[in-house]
Structure formats: C-alpha cells, structure tokens
Motif scaffolding. Structure first.
Motif, PDB file in Angstrom:
ATOM      1  N   ALA A 124     -45.631   3.497   4.556  1.00  0.00           N
ATOM      2  CA  ALA A 124     -45.942   1.819   4.297  1.00  0.00           C
ATOM      3  C   ALA A 124     -45.882   1.688   2.794  1.00  0.00           C
ATOM      4  O   ALA A 124     -46.307   0.452   2.176  1.00  0.00           O
ATOM      5  N   LEU A 126     -44.243   3.735  -0.088  1.00  0.00           N
ATOM      6  CA  LEU A 126     -42.960   3.961  -0.755  1.00  0.00           C
ATOM      7  C   LEU A 126     -42.015   2.651  -0.886  1.00  0.00           C
ATOM      8  O   LEU A 126     -41.350   2.610  -1.546  1.00  0.00           O
ATOM      9  N   PRO A 127     -42.454   1.745   0.383  1.00  0.00           N
ATOM     10  CA  PRO A 127     -41.659   0.622  -0.002  1.00  0.00           C
ATOM     11  C   PRO A 127     -41.545  -0.733  -0.743  1.00  0.00           C
ATOM     12  O   PRO A 127     -40.851  -1.104  -1.186  1.00  0.00           O
ATOM     13  N   ARG A 128     -43.293  -0.348  -1.729  1.00  0.00           N
ATOM     14  CA  ARG A 128     -43.606  -0.233  -2.443  1.00  0.00           C
ATOM     15  C   ARG A 128     -43.792  -0.426  -3.839  1.00  0.00           C
ATOM     16  O   ARG A 128     -44.041  -0.392  -5.031  1.00  0.00           O
ATOM     17  N   ARG A 203     -36.243  -3.716  -5.558  1.00  0.00           N
ATOM     18  CA  ARG A 203     -37.133  -5.108  -4.808  1.00  0.00           C
ATOM     19  C   ARG A 203     -38.313  -5.025  -5.408  1.00  0.00           C
ATOM     20  O   ARG A 203     -38.384  -3.919  -5.948  1.00  0.00           O
ATOM     21  N   PRO A 204     -39.163  -6.055  -4.678  1.00  0.00           N
ATOM     22  CA  PRO A 204     -40.235  -6.360  -6.356  1.00  0.00           C
ATOM     23  C   PRO A 204     -41.147  -5.369  -6.114  1.00  0.00           C
ATOM     24  O   PRO A 204     -41.255  -5.135  -4.369  1.00  0.00           O
ATOM     25  N   ASP A 206     -44.862  -3.404  -6.835  1.00  0.00           N
ATOM     26  CA  ASP A 206     -46.103  -2.617  -6.762  1.00  0.00           C
ATOM     27  C   ASP A 206     -46.317  -1.765  -8.285  1.00  0.00           C
ATOM     28  O   ASP A 206     -47.170  -1.809  -8.732  1.00  0.00           O
TER      29      ASP A 206
ATOM     30  N   ALA C   8     -44.980  -0.030   7.768  1.00  0.00           N
ATOM     31  CA  ALA C   8     -43.923   0.191   6.825  1.00  0.00           C
ATOM     32  C   ALA C   8     -42.949  -1.201   6.479  1.00  0.00           C
ATOM     33  O   ALA C   8     -43.721  -1.851   5.604  1.00  0.00           O
ATOM     34  N   PRO C 144     -38.236   4.136   1.030  1.00  0.00           N
ATOM     35  CA  PRO C 144     -38.341   5.789   2.468  1.00  0.00           C
ATOM     36  C   PRO C 144     -37.236   5.396   2.895  1.00  0.00           C
ATOM     37  O   PRO C 144     -37.780   4.676   4.279  1.00  0.00           O
TER      38      PRO C 144
END
Lengths: 359, 400, 311
Positions: A124, A126-128, A203-204, A206, C8, C144
């Motif tokens: 949850a 890491l994509p940010r 990607r934007p 955080d 995710a 990821p």
C-alpha cells in the motif's frame, strides 16, 4: 549510546546533547513541525502516524556474520519536510533505506512508511514512494523510455493508459526527453542518475527517497538536482535525501538526522540543531580581561578571555547592549562579531570528531 | 504475508516443506491409500482351492481380456555381471535392474506384449496361429509360425518378458508336494484386492526362502510373483502388474501389418532352436538331465570347459551358460529372440571371471554363487545348476 | 494475487499531485475497480517480461540455434544416406528419410537431453539472479512489483519461453521435413501406421509434454536463481544438474534413484509415438513434473520472500 526509551526519539542523542528551542521548520503541507521527542519537559507521546512520512522504532539490522549495519534506530521524518539523512559512507544509511523499501528485513524493530506499518503495508505504501537506491540500475539494452515503461509496468497501481504521458513528463522533468530513445548503455553517469530520478517521479509521490542523488554528478548536475528537490518539495512531497556531503544537505534540507556506524547521532530541524550550538560573541580588544569582566557582569555564559580577545555566549542579551556596555566601560573594542556555528561545528561538538565524510 | 517475526519465517518455509511432504506422500500414495482403505478382505479360500484356481487361470490360456503394465525387477546378485541397461532384448537385462512391459490380453488367445525402449519399441503380437515380432530398432517385422498343435498356446514371447501368469504356471506345477503353503486374503496388488499364496520350500537346502504369488481376488489371474532368497528382505526376483484393467483391449492391438519399408522375415518357432544360445551345443541339448526333485532339483548339462566357453564368449557367439533366473525346477526355457548374443557372450566371460575354484571328492571345477542360484562348471565338462546350496551340487556332481 | 497487492491497488489511485493526500483520504476513496487493475497490471508486467525475454538478443540467438538444429539434421539426413545409424533410435532416425514428419521427433530426441534444457536454464536461471546482478531487482521491488507477483510472472515467462523453444524446434523440424522429405502416413514405434493429420496431433502431444518438462526444469532453475546474485551461477547450476542426473541414471547401481530424477522423465515424449499413446507412462511423467514444480516453486517462493535484496 541511545538512552532514549523505545518509541521516543531524542532530539540529540549523546551525552553532550543540548536542548535547543524548537525553531519552526518550513511550514508546508500539514504544517506540523513539531519534532517528536524533544527533551523539553516530559517526553510527548508519539505523534499521530500521519504527521510523519517515516517512523522507525528501534530498527536494527544485523547481517549474517554478526555485522550490525543499523543499530536501534528511532527516526521520525515529518510530513512535508526535506529530510537530510547524513552520515559517512558505511554508516548504515543505505541499509536503513533498504529496510524502508522492504528490500531488507530488519532483525528487530519496526517501521512505518506513509502511515503503513511494514512489512504488511508495503504494497500500500510503496506506490506512493519514489526511490533512488544506491545509484541507478537499468537494463542496458533498453532505451531510457523503455526502461521507465518496464518499471511502470511493475507498479500494480499504475494506470497503463496514462503511462506514455507520465513517462514523457518524468523524462521531461529531469531533462532527458532528447535522450529518451537512446539505449541506457550509451547514457553518461549524469544521465543515468537523472533517469533514476525520473523513474522515481513516474507518478505523483507522497514520499521521495533519494539515496545519494548527486553521486557522480558534476557541479552543474548537482545544482540541477538540488533545484529539482526543492521543486518537488514545493509540491508537498516529503523528500528523504541521504548524503555524505554536509554542505549539500545544509543547502537543501529542513530537517536532518545524522548516522554514525549504524547509530543515530542526532536528528531534528536543521535550524534547531544549529541553534543547539549557541552562537558566541567575540570581542577583539587589547583589554581582554576587562572585557571578560564586563561580559560576566552582563550574565553571559561561558566567558573566556584570551590573547587579544574575549568571548562568551550572549544568550538572550542583545548584541547592541553588550556593545554599549563594553564601550561604556571604556573597553577598547576593535572588533565585535556574533558567530553562528556551522553544521560542521555542530557535529564536531556532537561527536567529538570531525565529520570527515569523504575519507 | 511476510512479517518480521520469526514465526512468519517459519510459516513461509513451511510451504516448501509441506510441498515436499505432499509429494513424498503422493509417491508412497499406494501404501497410504491402501492404509486408508484398509486391507481388503476377500472370502476365505484354502490353499488347495486357490492353487487349483490359479492353475486353471494360468494353464488353460483362458486369461480374461485385460491389459496392464508389468514391471519385472531382478537383483540376483550375480557377481561381475556387466550391466546392459536399456537393451531389453538381452538375456543379461533380465538378470538385473527393472524392466517394464505393457501387455494386452484379448479373447481367444490374442496377446500383445510391448517393450518400450527409448525412441524404440519391441512388440510381440499373437493372434490365433500367427504371431508377429516387431522390432522398431531394426525396422524389422518377423512373422512367426507357431508349430502345429501349438496354435492358441502362448509362446514365451521374449526372454526378458515373463508375465506373472507364466511365472505362476511354472511355479505351481507340483508346488504342494514340496512346499508349505499358506494363504492371505488381504493383499492389494495393482490396486486390486488379491489373495496371496506363500510357498515355503520344505527342503532347507534350497536357496529360496519363500515364493509369493498374488492372485486377483475376482478373476484369479496372477498379478504378482515374488521370489525371496534366504537372508534377504527384498525379493530377488519380482514380476507383477503395476496397473491392470480387466476390460477387453481395443482390437487394433492384436492386428499387425508390417509398415511400408520394414524388413519382413519369416520364422517357424521350431527353427528358433538353432539360434538358441541356452543349449550350449546342439548335440548337448539332448543330454540335459535333472538330479533330485522339488526345490533342490539340479540341472546337469554337458558343457565345454571354462576356457572353451571363454573363447566362445570372446567370439560373441558363446551360448549363455547362465542358468535361468527361474527358480522353478525342471525348467528349460529356450525361447531366445536371437538378439543380445553379444550381451550373453560378455555375460559369460564376466561371470566366469568371478567364479570361484572349488574341488572335492567329485572332482574340481568353478563355482558361481548368487543369491538365488548356484552353478558349478566342472572341469570334466559338466554344468550343474540349481537354486540350492553348493553341497547339493557337489553331491549331484559325485553321482556321475 | 495476495491481499496486500490488492490493497495497494486500492489505495494508490488517488495520490494525485498537489498536496499530500493523507492515507486516510486515500483509503476513503477506494475505487471499485482496484482489484481489476492489479490483475490487469499483472498481465501488463507479464507482457513486459515476455517482451523483454523475446527481444533480448541472447535469447533470440538461442531460439535461432534451436531452430537451426532440426534443419541441419534434416540436411545431413538428406545428403548422407541414412545407413550407419546405431542404437535404439537409429531406425527412427533412418525413418525420417521416409517420412519428414518424424524429423520433429528426432529433433526433440536430439535436443531434449541438453540443448533445450540449457536454453530454458538460461532464461529461468536469469530470472531473479539476472535482475539482482543488474540491480534492477531493487527497483522492481520498490515499484513495488510484489515478491510473489514478480516471482509468478518470472516463472510464467520462463514457462512460456520453454514452450516456445520446444515449439520452435518442432516447427523448424516440420518445415525442414516437409521441404526435404516425402510426407505421408506415419509409422509409429509400435509398427502401426497413422494418417498425417493424426501425426500432427502426435507432434503436438510431444511438444506439450516436452513443454511441461521444461516448465518443471524452469521451476528448478528459478529456485536456484533465488539463491544467488550471479545469473551465470544459476544457469550453470541448472545445466550441471541436468547433465549430472543424466550421467547418474546411466549408472546401474543407482537405478533406484532414477524414478526421482526429473531428467529421466524428459525423453518420455516418445510415448506420443506409440500405439496406443502411452498415456500411463506420460501421465506419470507429468505428475513427476508437477511434483518438481510444486517443490521447487514453493522453495523459490519461500527463499525469495526471506531474501534480503542487497544488490
């Protein structure tokens, strides 16, 4: 060394730690600037997780063979800050970053990234998070753009439809648009570094984690990266920059933490840390003894008299008043200066040795 | 999901460990399933009844239509045996290792036996009074005419194919006279509930400790045949079905047309004897006699001395003097397919090298001992063999 | 896919520019199609992986070599009169001169013991170790990609490559066979003859079987690949295993272990050339492959999840 209780982050770890007044950090985003664990009064409870982009609690990594890379690290990176993670090479910075990204499993302790407890929240969080870890690494036989497509495909949350636009924008942002179709093999070191930053900006985000982002860059490149970091930070992204270059961190960061052989030596807002080392007022005078007496009478601390000069910590006493008193007492003032300590002085004071990072 | 705890790590490694356990379980699934199902319990039958049924099922050639896979395993412990793996036609192949064959039994004596090799196959197809031997390795089809009166009788197809049926038939001839016989009704062979006959030789000079024969509980078709040598827990010789289906096989199995381009040869079964290596010399065959009876029967053959044998072996023409692995008395298997003579030659040479020199009142010679069979090649040109202790051979050798 | 990856997908989508959307805010706006997106993006990652594999010059060279071997065999058989062929398979090699379709089986027979496993080992052994040595593994995991997801994609990619390599051999052999030799009803090992169309079906069965065998070998190579950061080590380890097990299986004293060796099941594709098709034997082979995939795959998974990525 760390005498802090778990869950509490000392502002300055170490026996010579002094207490500074909380200086407001650059206010941005949530506007929460309080550094947790200042030693004023009772230690405050851990601030709510959403106030910090990164929180580590007693994070420890002992590699097979017994080498302790990171030892009981309590880190708190306020949301919206540009956080400098300082330390000489081999002090555990990269291992810490690898643990934050879930690449390395801590031996003990825990960490939280963007409010997600690791490792459960890894997917949850890491994509940010955009990251450059230990230099660029790409497929040499693919072009820069193809490399970015590859990493975008790996992100389960990335939208394939917007991928071309996002990749174009990221390349543009680091100034690689012209070289997008060139094979990575043919990139210069600086281009590679910039491509890695572009991958982090697909990607934007955080949170941006940059491990030694200026490594291998020429002064021009270094300036560009610094400008980019400021720009990204201005968008509200928390930037976590590791570096072994004191000057670089001093120019970019609002907060810093210092590592030494796997341990945290100090952390807090930059201004506060600087403030922690009190400025001194230095008076050049032939009458050093008399000057020292005057300073003592004014209630200044740490008064010293030397050959042709006297110095003290002015504290709350205004400089102009000191000057007036000295002159009023007939001290021949040849020169007067208030010296703010450099970051390096701070570290010398904290660690008892120089911050000889390049060695 | 991964966690930092030690428990998480243990749980994670538990997955491959579980996978290994499942696979290991599946490999030994036969026993496990049998254990879960419990031992099958068939109606009680006396040994005599079963023997009668088995003889009937085996001898009449009246095998119900069925097909299955037969695996034959031999570990006879012959010293110096050169291993000839993969060469299924060689008699040496029968003496060691494990071999697999597919068999199909149709009605009216139609049989197909297929021996798969690597990218090759040997087939024997018997349909009425004609039989085909197809060897893909040689691209050769041999039409075998069965001798008069033998129509319908099953010839031994290949030296290395002994089906449980044949083994059973040989064994059961006069079994009761010389053996203690017991019966269990809780066996499971090829996943079929089976009876098992256990024959223990009464004469303790035999090298055979016991012979087990499993019969299908429904059809009394022999499904497995095992010979145990004294002092060994694993069978020295075993042939049995690993899978079996009692339903008529497709009729295509029993028709054979030589493919275009194949060499086609003709042969009558009687003529085969010329090529048979087992008889040492043509003239010698007539002088085969037996001494003793039952489990301690000794076969006595005239034989050239060891040096001649060796010379013959080196010419790769040598007849195989190795006594058949078959423990049953009075058996003189003669069906060689003509293949593997070179293998037999090597076998003889190697076996002779490992033979032990012995002498006694009876004379002198070379003794070859295996787990199941003892053979004595006397210097005066006789070969004695039997599933017996050497003393029995010496005694027989003394009786000239 | 694991629950984490599903989460995710659920949480990230709102992370737009301008202002840090708190995790709470992000969580509040879980789009309904998040799960679908993760799944869709797993296909995208697989597409990227397969594209990378089949664009990589090294892999293309391997496929070209694999395609060349049947052509060379065909040409040699065409020019040299097939007479001196030895051994069990000699006759079938000779039979190619009579029927080009058999070249597919002969080519597989020649390539299955070593060259095909080497090609598969190169791709599967490179899967994790190659990324680790390039350093791209840390970026994939930080993306990821998710360890389970990445491993699964890597494995499926290796399986696809193994099947493609087998199919390339068969296709090249059929093309060569059709070009150089007469085509007609096929004589099987059992001596019976089947029409051309059924012969093609038998080729497909053999390809599928060998492909399954290569999938089992891929699982092994992948497991080795998770143990090292040197791709050449993983590749060499797998190839050594393949050679060693085949050497071992020729030692009669070790016949006991033969049923447990992966490589003893690989040549069983010749069951497709029997009449009837040796389903029992081939099913046993497939079960052995499945067992290898389960054990090696789960080992690779456990190892990859416990591994510290320090490259």
């Amino acid at each position: 060394m760390s005498t802090a209780k778990p869950g509490e982050t000392p502002l300055l770890a170490g026996d010579r730690g002094t207490v500074g007044t909380a200086v407001p950090a650059r206010s941005r985003g949530t506007g929460l600037d309080e550094v947790r664990g200042t030693s004023e009064g009772a230690s405050p409870p851990s601030p709510p997780a959403q106030d910090c982009s990164i929180v580590t609690r007693g994070l420890t990594k002992r590699f097979r063979g017994g080498q302790v890379a990171v030892d009981d690290l309590h880190l708190a990176v306020p949301r919206g800050s540009v956080f400098g993670f300082l330390g000489p090479n081999g002090s555990g910075k990269t291992t810490t970053i690898r643990m934050l990204l879930g690449l390395v499993t801590p031996t003990s302790g825990g960490c939280e990234v963007l409010g997600e407890e690791l490792p459960g929240g890894l997917g949850a969080a890491l994509p940010r998070v955009g990251a450059v870890v230990e230099g660029p690494a790409f497929y040499p036989y693919l072009s820069g753009a193809a490399n970015l497509r590859r990493f975008d495909a790996a992100d389960p949350a990335a939208d394939r439809r917007t991928a071309p636009d996002r990749i174009g924008a990221a390349l543009d942002r680091v100034g690689l648009s012209a070289a997008a179709g060139k094979r990575y093999r043919a990139y210069s070191l600086g281009m590679r570094q910039r491509l890695a930053i572009a991958a982090a900006l697909l990607r934007p985000r955080d949170l941006l984690i940059l491990d030694e982002p200026t490594n291998g860059l020429d002064p021009q490149g270094t300036r560009e990266v610094r400008a980019l970091v400021r720009e990204i930070a201005a968008d509200g992204t928390t930037v976590f920059v590791s570096s072994h270059l004191l000057a670089e961190v001093e120019q970019m960061c609002t907060h810093i933490a210092v590592m030494r052989t796997g341990r945290l030596v100090a952390q807090g807002p930059l201004a506060e840390l600087r403030g922690g080392a009190a400025p001194r007022i230095r008076i050049e005078t032939p009458d050093a003894a008399r000057a020292a007496a005057v300073l003592g009478r004014l209630g200044l601390a740490a008064v010293r008299a030397g050959e042709g000069e006297a110095s003290a910590e002015p504290g709350e006493v205004p400089t102009e008043r000191i000057c007036a008193e000295l002159v009023g007492d007939g001290v021949a003032v040849r020169g007067l200066a208030v010296q703010r300590p450099s970051l390096e002085d701070v570290f010398v004071r904290l660690t008892g040795e120089g911050f000889d990072v390049d060695g | 999901m991964p966690t930092y705890t030690r428990r998480g790590r243990i749980v994670r490694w538990g997955v491959p460990i579980a996978a290994v356990a499942v696979v290991a379980g599946a490999v030994t699934a036969g026993p496990v399933i049998a254990a879960v199902q419990g031992d099958p319990v068939l109606p009680e039958r006396s040994a005599g009844q079963l023997l009668a049924e088995a003889v009937r099922a085996g001898q009449s050639g009246d095998v119900p239509p069925m097909s299955g896979t037969v695996v034959e395993t031999a570990s006879l412990g012959i010293p110096g045996l050169p291993e000839v793996t993969g060469d299924t036609g060689s008699p040496a192949a029968l003496l060691a290792g494990s071999h697999e064959a597919r068999v199909w039994y149709g009605d009216a004596g139609r049989v197909r036996v297929a021996l798969p090799g690597r990218m090759s196959e040997t087939n024997l197809i018997v349909n009425g009074d004609q039989a085909w031997l197809w060897e893909s390795a040689g691209n050769r089809a041999t039409r075998i005419k069965l001798p008069e009166g033998h129509a319908g009788a099953r010839p031994t197809p290949l030296p290395s194919v002994v089906t449980p049926q044949e083994a059973a038939t040989r064994m059961l001839a006069g079994a009761e006279e010389h053996s203690a016989v017991s019966v269990t009704n809780t066996e499971r062979v090829a996943n079929r509930p089976s009876y098992q006959l256990v024959l223990t030789p009464k004469d303790d000079r035999s090298l055979v400790s016991e012979i087990k024969l499993a019969l299908d509980g429904e059809t009394f078709v022999p499904l497995r045949f095992q010979v145990y040598a004294k002092g060994s827990l694993e069978p020295a010789f075993e042939v049995g079905y690993t899978s079996v289906t009692f339903s008529p096989p497709a009729p295509e199995n029993f028709t054979f047309t030589p493919p275009a381009g194949a060499k086609v040869e003709e042969q009558t079964l009687g003529a085969d004897a010329k090529r048979v290596p087992g008889g040492l010399t043509e003239e010698g065959r007539g002088e085969v006699r037996t001494v003793g009876s039952g489990w301690t029967t000794v076969v006595v053959l005239p034989a050239p001395d060891a040096d001649t044998l060796r010379r013959q072996a080196s010419q790769a023409q040598a007849p195989s003097s190795a006594p058949s692995s078959d423990p049953s008395p009075g058996q003189g298997e003669a069906g060689q397919a003509g293949q593997g003579e070179a293998g037999a030659g090597q076998l003889v040479a190697a076996v002779l090298d490992s033979a032990e020199r012995v002498q006694g009142e009876w004379g002198s010679g070379r003794l070859l001992r295996t787990k199941l069979v003892t053979a004595l090649l006397t210097d005066d040109g006789r070969l004695l063999a039997g599933a017996v202790r050497p003393e029995v051979l010496y005694e027989a050798a003394g009786r000239k | 896919m694991s629950t984490v990856e599903a989460r995710a997908g659920a949480e990230i989508v709102t992370g737009g520019p301008g202002g840090p959307a708190g995790p709470g805010a992000a969580r509040a706006a879980v789009p309904r199609d998040a799960g679908r997106r993760v799944r869709g993006n797993t296909w995208r990652l697989l597409g990227s992986e397969v594209g990378l594999t089949f664009r990589r010059p090294r892999n293309l060279v391997m496929l070209a070599v694999l395609a060349l071997v049947p052509a060379v065999i065909g040409v040699v058989l065409r020019t040299v009169s097939a007479g001196g062929a030895e051994g069990d398979a000699g006759a079938i090699i000779g039979a190619v001169a009579g029927n080009g379709m058999l070249l597919a089986f002969v080519s597989l027979f020649v390539l299955v013991p070593l060259l095909l496993p080497v090609a598969v080992a190169v791709v599967a052994g490179d899967a994790i170790a190659g990324e680790a040595s390039l350093g791209t593994l840390r970026y994939l995991l930080a993306a990821p990609a998710g360890r389970t997801r990445l491993l699964a994609v890597k494995y499926v990619n290796a399986v696809v490559f193994g099947l493609a390599a087998t199919a390339v051999v068969a296709a090249s052999a059929l093309v060569t066979g059709f070009a150089l030799f007469p085509i007609g009803p096929v004589t099987l090992l059992s001596g019976s003859t089947i029409p051309v169309a059924e012969g093609m079906l038998r080729v497909l069965i053999a390809v599928a079987y060998v492909g399954a065998g290569m999938a089992a070998l891929s699982a092994l190579a992948l497991a080795v690949s998770t143990l090292t950061e040197a791709p050449i080590g993983a590749i060499a380890g797998t190839v050594v295993f393949v050679i060693l097990t085949q050497v071992l299986s020729t030692i009669p004293q070790l016949a006991v272990i033969e049923p447990y060796l992966l490589t003893s099941y690989l040549p069983r594709f010749d069951g497709a050339l029997r009449d009837p098709v040796a389903t029992e034997e081939m099913t046993r082979g497939l079960l052995a492959f499945a067992a290898h995939i389960a054990v090696c795959g789960s080992f690779a998974w456990a190892r990859f999840h416990s591994r510290d990525v320090t490259s």
